[in-house]
Design a protein around this motif. Structure first.
Motif, PDB file in Angstrom:
ATOM      1  N   LEU A 193       0.833  -1.208   0.000  1.00 28.88           N
ATOM      2  CA  LEU A 193       0.000   0.000   0.000  1.00 28.88           C
ATOM      3  C   LEU A 193       0.865   1.254   0.000  1.00 28.88           C
ATOM      4  CD1 LEU A 193      -2.730   1.543   0.407  1.00 28.88           C
ATOM      5  CD2 LEU A 193      -2.380   1.230   2.876  1.00 28.88           C
ATOM      6  N   HIS A 194       0.550   2.157  -0.921  1.00 29.56           N
ATOM      7  CA  HIS A 194       1.092   3.516  -0.907  1.00 29.56           C
ATOM      8  C   HIS A 194       0.002   4.397  -0.311  1.00 29.56           C
ATOM      9  CE1 HIS A 194       2.862   7.090  -3.438  1.00 29.56           C
ATOM     10  NE2 HIS A 194       3.178   7.160  -2.160  1.00 29.56           N
ATOM     11  N   PRO A 195       0.103   4.759   0.977  1.00 37.34           N
ATOM     12  CA  PRO A 195      -1.013   5.438   1.636  1.00 37.34           C
ATOM     13  C   PRO A 195      -1.071   6.917   1.290  1.00 37.34           C
ATOM     14  CG  PRO A 195       0.812   5.256   3.162  1.00 37.34           C
ATOM     15  CD  PRO A 195       1.251   4.585   1.878  1.00 37.34           C
ATOM     16  N   VAL A 196      -2.115   7.531   1.722  1.00 37.27           N
ATOM     17  CA  VAL A 196      -2.259   8.971   1.523  1.00 37.27           C
ATOM     18  C   VAL A 196      -2.687   9.587   2.850  1.00 37.27           C
ATOM     19  CG1 VAL A 196      -4.664   8.756   0.715  1.00 37.27           C
ATOM     20  CG2 VAL A 196      -3.320  10.786   0.125  1.00 37.27           C
ATOM     21  N   ALA A 197      -1.963  10.617   3.281  1.00 40.92           N
ATOM     22  CA  ALA A 197      -2.310  11.313   4.515  1.00 40.92           C
ATOM     23  C   ALA A 197      -3.589  12.101   4.317  1.00 40.92           C
ATOM     24  CB  ALA A 197      -1.170  12.244   4.927  1.00 40.92           C
ATOM     25  N   LYS A 198      -4.327  12.288   5.392  1.00 35.84           N
ATOM     26  CA  LYS A 198      -5.611  12.986   5.293  1.00 35.84           C
ATOM     27  C   LYS A 198      -5.433  14.414   4.764  1.00 35.84           C
ATOM     28  CE  LYS A 198      -8.129  10.444   8.924  1.00 35.84           C
ATOM     29  NZ  LYS A 198      -7.895   9.246   8.218  1.00 35.84           N
ATOM     30  N   SER A 199      -4.261  14.999   4.982  1.00 33.37           N
ATOM     31  CA  SER A 199      -4.027  16.374   4.534  1.00 33.37           C
ATOM     32  C   SER A 199      -3.679  16.464   3.055  1.00 33.37           C
ATOM     33  CB  SER A 199      -2.876  16.987   5.349  1.00 33.37           C
ATOM     34  OG  SER A 199      -1.693  16.215   5.189  1.00 33.37           O
ATOM     35  N   HIS A 200      -3.471  15.318   2.408  1.00 35.90           N
ATOM     36  CA  HIS A 200      -3.053  15.312   1.002  1.00 35.90           C
ATOM     37  C   HIS A 200      -4.194  15.786   0.107  1.00 35.90           C
ATOM     38  CE1 HIS A 200      -0.829  13.952  -2.548  1.00 35.90           C
ATOM     39  NE2 HIS A 200      -1.962  13.447  -3.001  1.00 35.90           N
ATOM     40  N   ARG A 201      -3.861  16.673  -0.822  1.00 37.21           N
ATOM     41  CA  ARG A 201      -4.857  17.184  -1.761  1.00 37.21           C
ATOM     42  C   ARG A 201      -4.513  16.677  -3.159  1.00 37.21           C
ATOM     43  NH1 ARG A 201      -5.236  23.527  -0.917  1.00 37.21           N
ATOM     44  NH2 ARG A 201      -6.964  23.228  -2.404  1.00 37.21           N
ATOM     45  N   ARG A 202      -5.458  15.991  -3.778  1.00 40.75           N
ATOM     46  CA  ARG A 202      -5.209  15.447  -5.108  1.00 40.75           C
ATOM     47  C   ARG A 202      -5.394  16.539  -6.158  1.00 40.75           C
ATOM     48  NH1 ARG A 202      -7.776  11.075  -2.689  1.00 40.75           N
ATOM     49  NH2 ARG A 202      -6.607   9.098  -2.734  1.00 40.75           N
ATOM     50  N   THR A 203      -4.326  17.287  -6.422  1.00 43.92           N
ATOM     51  CA  THR A 203      -4.401  18.328  -7.442  1.00 43.92           C
ATOM     52  C   THR A 203      -3.933  17.801  -8.796  1.00 43.92           C
ATOM     53  OG1 THR A 203      -2.191  19.076  -6.796  1.00 43.92           O
ATOM     54  CG2 THR A 203      -4.079  20.152  -5.757  1.00 43.92           C
ATOM     55  N   ARG A 204      -3.140  16.741  -8.794  1.00 46.86           N
ATOM     56  CA  ARG A 204      -2.678  16.121 -10.033  1.00 46.86           C
ATOM     57  C   ARG A 204      -2.261  14.700  -9.703  1.00 46.86           C
ATOM     58  NH1 ARG A 204       2.912  16.057  -9.847  1.00 46.86           N
ATOM     59  NH2 ARG A 204       3.867  17.448  -8.324  1.00 46.86           N
ATOM     60  N   GLY A 208       4.242   7.019  -9.844  1.00 46.52           N
ATOM     61  CA  GLY A 208       4.216   5.749  -9.135  1.00 46.52           C
ATOM     62  C   GLY A 208       5.322   5.687  -8.102  1.00 46.52           C
ATOM     63  N   HIS A 209       5.085   4.971  -7.014  1.00 53.69           N
ATOM     64  CA  HIS A 209       6.059   4.917  -5.914  1.00 53.69           C
ATOM     65  C   HIS A 209       7.204   3.985  -6.299  1.00 53.69           C
ATOM     66  CE1 HIS A 209       7.797   4.186  -1.960  1.00 53.69           C
ATOM     67  NE2 HIS A 209       7.159   5.280  -1.550  1.00 53.69           N
ATOM     68  N   LEU A 210       8.380   4.569  -6.506  1.00 54.07           N
ATOM     69  CA  LEU A 210       9.526   3.813  -6.999  1.00 54.07           C
ATOM     70  C   LEU A 210       9.912   2.685  -6.045  1.00 54.07           C
ATOM     71  CD1 LEU A 210      11.607   3.715  -9.311  1.00 54.07           C
ATOM     72  CD2 LEU A 210      13.030   5.285  -7.964  1.00 54.07           C
ATOM     73  N   GLY A 211       9.887   2.968  -4.724  1.00 50.58           N
ATOM     74  CA  GLY A 211      10.263   1.949  -3.747  1.00 50.58           C
ATOM     75  C   GLY A 211       9.364   0.728  -3.798  1.00 50.58           C
ATOM     76  N   LEU A 212       8.050   0.964  -3.866  1.00 47.77           N
ATOM     77  CA  LEU A 212       7.130  -0.174  -3.953  1.00 47.77           C
ATOM     78  C   LEU A 212       7.295  -0.909  -5.270  1.00 47.77           C
ATOM     79  CD1 LEU A 212       3.738   0.992  -2.381  1.00 47.77           C
ATOM     80  CD2 LEU A 212       5.684  -0.139  -1.311  1.00 47.77           C
ATOM     81  N   VAL A 237       3.192  -1.690   3.987  1.00 46.79           N
ATOM     82  CA  VAL A 237       2.886  -0.280   3.760  1.00 46.79           C
ATOM     83  C   VAL A 237       4.182   0.519   3.825  1.00 46.79           C
ATOM     84  CG1 VAL A 237       1.378   1.643   4.403  1.00 46.79           C
ATOM     85  CG2 VAL A 237       0.766  -0.682   5.088  1.00 46.79           C
ATOM     86  N   THR A 238       4.349   1.484   2.925  1.00 47.32           N
ATOM     87  CA  THR A 238       5.446   2.435   3.034  1.00 47.32           C
ATOM     88  C   THR A 238       4.914   3.708   3.663  1.00 47.32           C
ATOM     89  OG1 THR A 238       7.175   3.633   1.839  1.00 47.32           O
ATOM     90  CG2 THR A 238       5.064   3.351   0.701  1.00 47.32           C
ATOM     91  N   ALA A 239       5.727   4.364   4.492  1.00 45.35           N
ATOM     92  CA  ALA A 239       5.209   5.547   5.182  1.00 45.35           C
ATOM     93  C   ALA A 239       6.313   6.537   5.509  1.00 45.35           C
ATOM     94  CB  ALA A 239       4.494   5.151   6.480  1.00 45.35           C
ATOM     95  N   MET A 240       6.070   7.790   5.138  1.00 43.14           N
ATOM     96  CA  MET A 240       6.824   8.895   5.701  1.00 43.14           C
ATOM     97  C   MET A 240       6.161   9.248   7.035  1.00 43.14           C
ATOM     98  SD  MET A 240       7.544  11.095   2.214  1.00 43.14           S
ATOM     99  CE  MET A 240       8.853  12.082   2.952  1.00 43.14           C
ATOM    100  N   THR A 241       6.807  10.126   7.800  1.00 43.41           N
ATOM    101  CA  THR A 241       6.311  10.390   9.157  1.00 43.41           C
ATOM    102  C   THR A 241       4.890  10.959   9.152  1.00 43.41           C
ATOM    103  OG1 THR A 241       8.527  10.645  10.071  1.00 43.41           O
ATOM    104  CG2 THR A 241       6.733  11.711  11.261  1.00 43.41           C
ATOM    105  N   HIS A 242       4.574  11.828   8.206  1.00 48.20           N
ATOM    106  CA  HIS A 242       3.227  12.413   8.209  1.00 48.20           C
ATOM    107  C   HIS A 242       2.168  11.401   7.761  1.00 48.20           C
ATOM    108  CE1 HIS A 242       4.262  12.821   3.978  1.00 48.20           C
ATOM    109  NE2 HIS A 242       3.001  13.084   3.691  1.00 48.20           N
ATOM    110  N   GLU A 243       2.607  10.213   7.303  1.00 49.08           N
ATOM    111  CA  GLU A 243       1.673   9.178   6.864  1.00 49.08           C
ATOM    112  C   GLU A 243       1.592   8.003   7.839  1.00 49.08           C
ATOM    113  OE1 GLU A 243       2.640   9.744   2.075  1.00 49.08           O
ATOM    114  OE2 GLU A 243       3.861   8.416   3.326  1.00 49.08           O
ATOM    115  N   ILE A 244       2.352   8.040   8.935  1.00 49.37           N
ATOM    116  CA  ILE A 244       2.480   6.849   9.770  1.00 49.37           C
ATOM    117  C   ILE A 244       1.167   6.467  10.443  1.00 49.37           C
ATOM    118  CG2 ILE A 244       3.301   8.091  11.823  1.00 49.37           C
ATOM    119  CD1 ILE A 244       4.479   4.622  10.560  1.00 49.37           C
ATOM    120  N   HIS A 245       0.365   7.446  10.845  1.00 49.71           N
ATOM    121  CA  HIS A 245      -0.911   7.105  11.484  1.00 49.71           C
ATOM    122  C   HIS A 245      -1.871   6.464  10.484  1.00 49.71           C
ATOM    123  CE1 HIS A 245      -0.367   8.887  15.509  1.00 49.71           C
ATOM    124  NE2 HIS A 245       0.427   9.740  14.891  1.00 49.71           N
ATOM    125  N   VAL A 246      -1.887   6.959   9.255  1.00 48.99           N
ATOM    126  CA  VAL A 246      -2.723   6.356   8.228  1.00 48.99           C
ATOM    127  C   VAL A 246      -2.237   4.950   7.911  1.00 48.99           C
ATOM    128  CG1 VAL A 246      -3.518   6.576   5.851  1.00 48.99           C
ATOM    129  CG2 VAL A 246      -3.280   8.616   7.261  1.00 48.99           C
TER     130      VAL A 246
END
Length: 227
Positions: free
Chosen positions: A15-26, A30-34, A77-86
């Motif tokens: 899973l490549h998660p999305v933080a609740k604050s993320h806005r889909r503007t474009r 693709g996530h290179l690591g995954l 799941v891959t996660a940066m710090t702002h995505e860890i709760h998601v």
């Protein structure tokens, strides 16, 4: 078959998660690591599905439906710090739907805080620190062989929980020859732009940067980059 070295292929969701604050503007690339993780797992014969929440809507209901239909034995799941709760919330859903699955988080946050991740988020079974391609394939092999978390002490670069205690294994050395990596499994992503990384590691010491891929610079060969 008695005495056979055959191990069943694992069903693995990444899973490549999305933080609740993320806005889909474009559309995001693709996530290179995954992509690399999936390619390494496919090379070993496992079945892999990728959920890319930055490009497709992956609600709790969508995730539950996927888990019920695909029945993954490993949920990563891959996660940066702002995505860890998601990311941890997604692991909690995976544990509820598939209690016997292994929930694994990797990426920048767990590379910095592997033990703390497990201490703070009980639905997470394993945290991967550093490069994850070899660690995840070894975890899949262990799961296929019937291992339980207490058997994982020989896999470098992870932290895992046994009961109420968190254990951390030794540091995994950085990959020396990046040409050994298969090309990312972009076919598992929705139609998004693709990324290329010709090297890993950074020798500099910017105070704001974690250097998640280490200070040791490792470069792909020119022919491999062109390919």
């Amino acid at each position: 078959m008695a005495g056979s070295l055959w191990k069943p292929a694992m069903r693995i969701t990444l899973l490549h998660p999305v933080a609740k604050s993320h806005r889909r503007t474009r559309r995001s690339p693709g996530h290179l690591g995954l992509g690399y993780l999936a390619a390494c797992l496919l090379q070993k014969g496992h079945t892999v599905r990728i959920l890319d929440a930055k490009n497709n809507v992956v609600t709790d209901d969508v995730l539950c439906q996927h888990l019920l239909e695909f029945q993954p034995e490993i949920f990563g799941v891959t996660a940066m710090t702002h995505e860890i709760h998601v990311a941890a919330h997604a692991c909690a859903i995976a544990k509820r739907v598939r209690p016997d699955s292994w929930t694994i988080i990797g990426g920048p946050h767990t590379s910095a805080l592997p033990e703390r991740t497990l201490e703070e988020f009980s639905p997470v079974d394993i945290a991967v620190a550093g490069e994850g391609e070899i660690a995840l394939t070894e975890l899949a092999e262990a799961k296929a062989a019937g291992a339980v978390p207490s058997d994982l002490g020989n896999i470098l670069g992870i932290a895992f929980r046994v009961g109420d205690r968190v254990h951390r294994t030794g540091r995994r050395p950085w990959m020396e020859n990046l040409d050994d990596l298969p090309f990312p499994a972009w076919e598992l992503f929705p139609k998004v732009s693709w990324g290329v990384m010709s090297g890993r590691g950074c020798p500099f010491g910017c105070i704001f940067c974690q250097r998640v891929l280490g200070r040791q610079v490792r470069l792909r060969s020119v022919d491999n980059v062109l390919a």
